[in-house]
Motif scaffolding. Structure first.
Motif, PDB file in Angstrom:
ATOM      1  N   TRP A  83      -6.872  -7.511  -1.089  1.00 53.34           N
ATOM      2  CA  TRP A  83      -8.016  -8.376  -1.396  1.00 53.34           C
ATOM      3  C   TRP A  83      -8.765  -7.826  -2.593  1.00 53.34           C
ATOM      4  CZ3 TRP A  83     -12.822  -6.088  -1.289  1.00 53.34           C
ATOM      5  CH2 TRP A  83     -13.027  -4.993  -0.438  1.00 53.34           C
ATOM      6  N   MET A  84      -9.591  -8.692  -3.190  1.00 55.34           N
ATOM      7  CA  MET A  84     -10.362  -8.302  -4.375  1.00 55.34           C
ATOM      8  C   MET A  84     -11.769  -8.878  -4.296  1.00 55.34           C
ATOM      9  SD  MET A  84      -7.559  -8.753  -7.470  1.00 55.34           S
ATOM     10  CE  MET A  84      -8.700  -8.014  -8.670  1.00 55.34           C
ATOM     11  N   SER A 182     -27.747 -20.785 -16.755  1.00 55.70           N
ATOM     12  CA  SER A 182     -27.743 -20.271 -18.128  1.00 55.70           C
ATOM     13  C   SER A 182     -26.789 -19.093 -18.179  1.00 55.70           C
ATOM     14  CB  SER A 182     -29.146 -19.833 -18.559  1.00 55.70           C
ATOM     15  OG  SER A 182     -29.106 -19.007 -19.696  1.00 55.70           O
ATOM     16  N   TYR A 183     -26.145 -18.889 -19.306  1.00 55.51           N
ATOM     17  CA  TYR A 183     -25.171 -17.804 -19.446  1.00 55.51           C
ATOM     18  C   TYR A 183     -25.799 -16.453 -19.134  1.00 55.51           C
ATOM     19  CZ  TYR A 183     -21.854 -14.581 -21.587  1.00 55.51           C
ATOM     20  OH  TYR A 183     -20.987 -13.546 -21.814  1.00 55.51           O
ATOM     21  N   HIS A 184     -27.033 -16.248 -19.545  1.00 56.69           N
ATOM     22  CA  HIS A 184     -27.672 -14.945 -19.368  1.00 56.69           C
ATOM     23  C   HIS A 184     -28.496 -14.864 -18.090  1.00 56.69           C
ATOM     24  CE1 HIS A 184     -26.430 -13.506 -23.283  1.00 56.69           C
ATOM     25  NE2 HIS A 184     -26.871 -14.607 -23.831  1.00 56.69           N
ATOM     26  N   SER A 185     -28.698 -15.972 -17.381  1.00 53.50           N
ATOM     27  CA  SER A 185     -29.582 -15.981 -16.221  1.00 53.50           C
ATOM     28  C   SER A 185     -28.837 -16.094 -14.894  1.00 53.50           C
ATOM     29  CB  SER A 185     -30.586 -17.134 -16.329  1.00 53.50           C
ATOM     30  OG  SER A 185     -31.380 -17.004 -17.493  1.00 53.50           O
ATOM     31  N   ARG A 186     -27.737 -16.824 -14.872  1.00 48.29           N
ATOM     32  CA  ARG A 186     -27.033 -17.040 -13.609  1.00 48.29           C
ATOM     33  C   ARG A 186     -25.955 -15.974 -13.425  1.00 48.29           C
ATOM     34  NH1 ARG A 186     -25.439 -22.914 -11.471  1.00 48.29           N
ATOM     35  NH2 ARG A 186     -27.711 -22.830 -11.183  1.00 48.29           N
ATOM     36  N   TRP A 187     -25.855 -15.469 -12.195  1.00 46.65           N
ATOM     37  CA  TRP A 187     -24.842 -14.474 -11.865  1.00 46.65           C
ATOM     38  C   TRP A 187     -23.877 -15.037 -10.827  1.00 46.65           C
ATOM     39  CZ3 TRP A 187     -24.744 -13.374  -6.706  1.00 46.65           C
ATOM     40  CH2 TRP A 187     -25.935 -13.578  -5.981  1.00 46.65           C
ATOM     41  N   TYR A 188     -22.684 -14.418 -10.766  1.00 45.12           N
ATOM     42  CA  TYR A 188     -21.652 -14.842  -9.837  1.00 45.12           C
ATOM     43  C   TYR A 188     -20.995 -13.627  -9.194  1.00 45.12           C
ATOM     44  CZ  TYR A 188     -22.004 -19.315 -12.295  1.00 45.12           C
ATOM     45  OH  TYR A 188     -22.476 -20.485 -12.850  1.00 45.12           O
ATOM     46  N   ALA A 189     -20.643 -13.783  -7.919  1.00 44.09           N
ATOM     47  CA  ALA A 189     -19.840 -12.783  -7.214  1.00 44.09           C
ATOM     48  C   ALA A 189     -18.765 -13.533  -6.437  1.00 44.09           C
ATOM     49  CB  ALA A 189     -20.697 -11.960  -6.261  1.00 44.09           C
ATOM     50  N   THR A 190     -17.556 -12.993  -6.410  1.00 49.12           N
ATOM     51  CA  THR A 190     -16.450 -13.663  -5.733  1.00 49.12           C
ATOM     52  C   THR A 190     -15.728 -12.693  -4.804  1.00 49.12           C
ATOM     53  OG1 THR A 190     -14.912 -13.172  -7.552  1.00 49.12           O
ATOM     54  CG2 THR A 190     -16.081 -15.279  -7.633  1.00 49.12           C
ATOM     55  N   PHE A 191     -15.165 -13.265  -3.716  1.00 47.44           N
ATOM     56  CA  PHE A 191     -14.410 -12.490  -2.741  1.00 47.44           C
ATOM     57  C   PHE A 191     -13.175 -13.303  -2.366  1.00 47.44           C
ATOM     58  CE2 PHE A 191     -18.978 -11.990  -2.086  1.00 47.44           C
ATOM     59  CZ  PHE A 191     -19.152 -10.631  -2.316  1.00 47.44           C
ATOM     60  N   THR A 192     -12.005 -12.673  -2.361  1.00 52.27           N
ATOM     61  CA  THR A 192     -10.783 -13.384  -1.989  1.00 52.27           C
ATOM     62  C   THR A 192     -10.674 -13.495  -0.473  1.00 52.27           C
ATOM     63  OG1 THR A 192      -9.491 -11.345  -2.075  1.00 52.27           O
ATOM     64  CG2 THR A 192      -9.602 -12.661  -4.094  1.00 52.27           C
ATOM     65  N   SER A 193      -9.685 -14.260  -0.024  1.00 54.81           N
ATOM     66  CA  SER A 193      -9.594 -14.662   1.380  1.00 54.81           C
ATOM     67  C   SER A 193      -9.558 -13.499   2.362  1.00 54.81           C
ATOM     68  CB  SER A 193      -8.345 -15.526   1.592  1.00 54.81           C
ATOM     69  OG  SER A 193      -8.468 -16.745   0.914  1.00 54.81           O
TER      70      SER A 193
END
Length: 283
Positions: A83-84, A182-193
């Motif tokens: 997983w990642m 916004s490119y500089h304001s919004r953040w993202y985090a992801t997790f695989t199954s």
């Protein structure tokens, strides 16, 4: 509150609007404390590996894209990731630290803890958000949780064409985000199954925590400031004892009084806040 934040250190809430400290130390420390080895390259990227090479983390301020943190966990040290997880450069540092802290504890418990993906129901990861007032919506395609201010969310996708494809493209089972669009304001985090639910839950628990976090003013994304609750950190009022000590110091010094200043009083952070370490800052 005006969009221009004051200078200096600030208390910011909710955490999803605070931005990143661009500091590696807090999130690396839990793994290093469990015997992980640290290496870096000529670009100042940092790599941390478990002794058996089953857990690998990269802190990548000079990486090929906007992802600042990458975590890959392997059942076989020479095989593909089991997983990642990934956190981009604007993700609040405290969320990454919550994740790596529980990952380090899971490593100490053994492979069954850090490899078991769906051993717990997904509600374990959703509950901290819904209990904090986030709205949950379920459909055939996904479960979505949205923050009361509509500026953060979680999506759990129910149907993926191929879970293995998550390891190679932009399709992910779990997506967390926060901040204005916004490119500089919004953040993202992801997790695989196969990411263990209790690790995702550690992240959502911290995301739901209303305790203000400490930031230096430029670290708070400009587009988030109008929606965030921001309080400048101000020194406490000196006590009578502080005044007497300062006067005694002035009375015994041989330096001309015109250039002597009373010693400053240390500022005590509010609950849950810690002064950010400035090492390993992303340029």
């Amino acid at each position: 509150m005006p969009n221009t934040a004051p200078d200096g250190d600030l208390y910011v809430s909710p955490i999803h609007l605070a931005g990143s400290t661009f500091t590696g130390d807090p999130a690396l420390a839990p793994l290093l404390g469990h015997g992980f080895a640290l290496h870096d390259d000529e670009l100042a990227n940092v790599y941390v590996n478990s002794p058996q090479q089953h857990i690998r983390l990269g802190y990548l301020p000079e990486g090929p894209d906007n992802t600042l943190w990458k975590v890959a966990v392997h059942a076989d040290a020479f095989g593909p990731p089991h997983w990642m997880a990934a956190f981009d450069s604007a993700t609040p540092t405290e969320l990454v630290t919550a994740f790596t802290t529980v990952l380090a504890n899971s490593y100490a418990e053994g492979p069954d803890s850090y490899l078991a993906g769906m051993s717990h129901p997904i509600d374990e990861a959703l509950r901290p958000l819904t209990q904090a007032g986030w709205k949950r919506t379920d459909s055939w395609a996904a479960t979505v949780c949205t923050a009361p201010d509509q500026l953060a969310g979680l999506t759990y996708s129910r149907h993926l064409r191929d879970p293995q494809a998550e390891l190679h493209d932009d399709t992910h089972r779990w997506l967390l985000w926060g901040g204005r669009d916004s490119y500089h304001s919004r953040w993202y985090a992801t997790f695989t199954s196969r990411t263990p639910i209790h690790l995702i839950a550690a992240t959502t628990v911290r995301l739901a925590d209303p305790t203000p976090v400490l930031r230096y003013a430029p670290e708070v994304p400009a587009r988030n400031r109008g929606a965030a609750r921001i309080t400048p950190v101000t020194p406490p009022v000196p006590t009578p004892l502080d005044v007497r000590r300062a006067s005694a110091a002035l009375a015994h010094t041989t330096i001309p009084r015109a250039v002597v200043r009373a010693p400053s009083v240390a500022t005590t952070p509010g609950p849950g806040a810690t002064l950010p370490v400035r090492a390993l800052r992303r340029r």
